[in-house]
Enzyme design. Structure first.
Site, PDB file in Angstrom:
ATOM      1  N   SER A 133      28.686  27.234  33.932  1.00  0.00           N
ATOM      2  CA  SER A 133      29.076  25.944  34.490  1.00  0.00           C
ATOM      3  C   SER A 133      28.875  24.828  33.482  1.00  0.00           C
ATOM      4  O   SER A 133      27.956  24.885  32.644  1.00  0.00           O
ATOM      5  CB  SER A 133      28.241  25.647  35.747  1.00  0.00           C
ATOM      6  N   TYR A 158      20.654  24.357  40.160  1.00  0.00           N
ATOM      7  CA  TYR A 158      21.905  25.089  39.958  1.00  0.00           C
ATOM      8  C   TYR A 158      22.192  25.244  38.468  1.00  0.00           C
ATOM      9  O   TYR A 158      22.483  26.350  37.981  1.00  0.00           O
ATOM     10  CB  TYR A 158      23.052  24.361  40.655  1.00  0.00           C
TER      11      TYR A 158
END
Length: 336
Positions: A133, A158
């Protein structure tokens, strides 16, 4: 489906997973898809994606509902399957949700990633591609984000789990010579997108005449990437597994592990995106300006030169084209 060599896709009922599965089957490949169909967002939407895949390409698709964070279930279910490559897209997504439910990220993104690495090792797959990501860049202020930049200061759990995935993959590539490619996805949108993403939320609120929440008082930029461009990049990477040539190369560490940014290479101001959405919806939005959310960043911008060099990746869809396509799909999906 006749049993034979398949490409395993985790998160196959997800936005990117379903789109990649469709593209693979359209070029004649068989897909073994797994997904736990959790309720982080609408299960009905996930089931609709699967139903469309089954309708159009059922002969090439086999679906198993399972949680890949459970190694015993994963291995026993896939024991008899002939898997050539793995596209690991399943994960617990969402920066903001990680503030409320950290254990979900530990189970899916950390334990789950190790389980897939172990599966790749046991099956001696040709290539395992996995989703990282742009969040790994944290509060990086150097733009565009380059794979050579430091990513040691994540600002959300995350992001930390995604960086951990990269480090674990580097170790497995080094120890076991497994060809691995990590893709740092930037903001992805398009038909069949996720309801927790800004694009969907904005359109939903405009059509329901509710104000849209605009964080950091609109002073945000995002590298919005249309789903078809993402799929093209994923397939281009899948077809080009990194080789273990023993050298150190920018963005990849020691082969056979490569890491790439995959984005649009064109950051858009948030307020410009909203203008394009308003035009596509033929309605004006009402704004609710807010402070920055914890764990969020003001700008993302992908340097995709490494991916372009190695695969020929070249995104072609500006938001002026992609956003109306999403809005048209949204109208159809909601029978508007």
């Amino acid at each position: 489906m006749a049993r034979g060599e398949s490409i395993l896709i985790t998160g196959v009922a997800g936005f990117i997973g379903a789109a990649v599965a469709r593209a693979l089957m359209e070029r004649g490949q068989s897909v073994l898809g797994i997904d736990n169909l959790n309720d982080y967002y609408s299960v009905a939407l996930k089931q609709s994606r699967l139903a469309e895949l089954e309708r159009d390409h059922g002969i090439r698709l086999r679906f198993c509902q399972l949680d890949f964070s459970d190694p015993e279930t994963l291995n026993s279910t896939l024991n008899s399957e002939d898997i050539s490559s793995i596209i690991h897209l399943g994960a617990q997504a969402g920066v903001r949700y990680s503030l409320d439910n950290p254990n979900a990220y530990v189970a899916s993104n950390l334990a789950g990633h190790v389980n897939l690495l172990e599966l790749a090792r046991a099956r001696n797959v040709r290539h395992m591609l996995y989703a990282s990501s742009s969040s790994v860049y944290g509060a990086n202020t150097k733009l565009p984000f380059s794979v050579d930049d430091s990513v040691d200061h994540p600002v959300s759990l995350y992001a930390a789990t995604k960086r951990a995935n990269e480090l674990m993959s580097e170790t497995y590539a080094h120890l076991f010579a497994i060809p691995l490619t990590g893709l740092r996805f930037f903001t992805v949108y398009g038909p069949w997108g996720r309801p927790d993403m800004a694009m969907w939320k904005f359109v939903e609120r405009i059509f329901s005449d509710r104000p849209i929440d605009i964080y950091n008082h609109g002073h945000m930029q995002r590298d919005f990437t249309y789903i078809d461009d993402i799929v093209a990049g994923v397939l281009a990477c899948l077809d080009r597994p990194p080789r273990n040539d023993g050298s150190l190369k920018p963005g990849g560490g020691r082969k056979p592990h490569a890491i790439y940014n995959i984005g649009n290479n064109r950051p858009e101001p948030l307020m410009r995106l909203i203008e394009v959405i308003e035009e596509a919806c033929c309605r004006k939005a009402r704004y609710n300006f807010m402070d920055m959310q914890p764990g969020d960043v003001p700008a993302t911008y992908a340097d995709i030169s490494a991916l372009a060099r190695d695969t020929g990746y070249a995104p072609t869809t500006p938001i002026e084209v992609g956003v109306p396509r999403f809005v048209d799909w949204y109208r159809r999906y909601h029978a508007m």
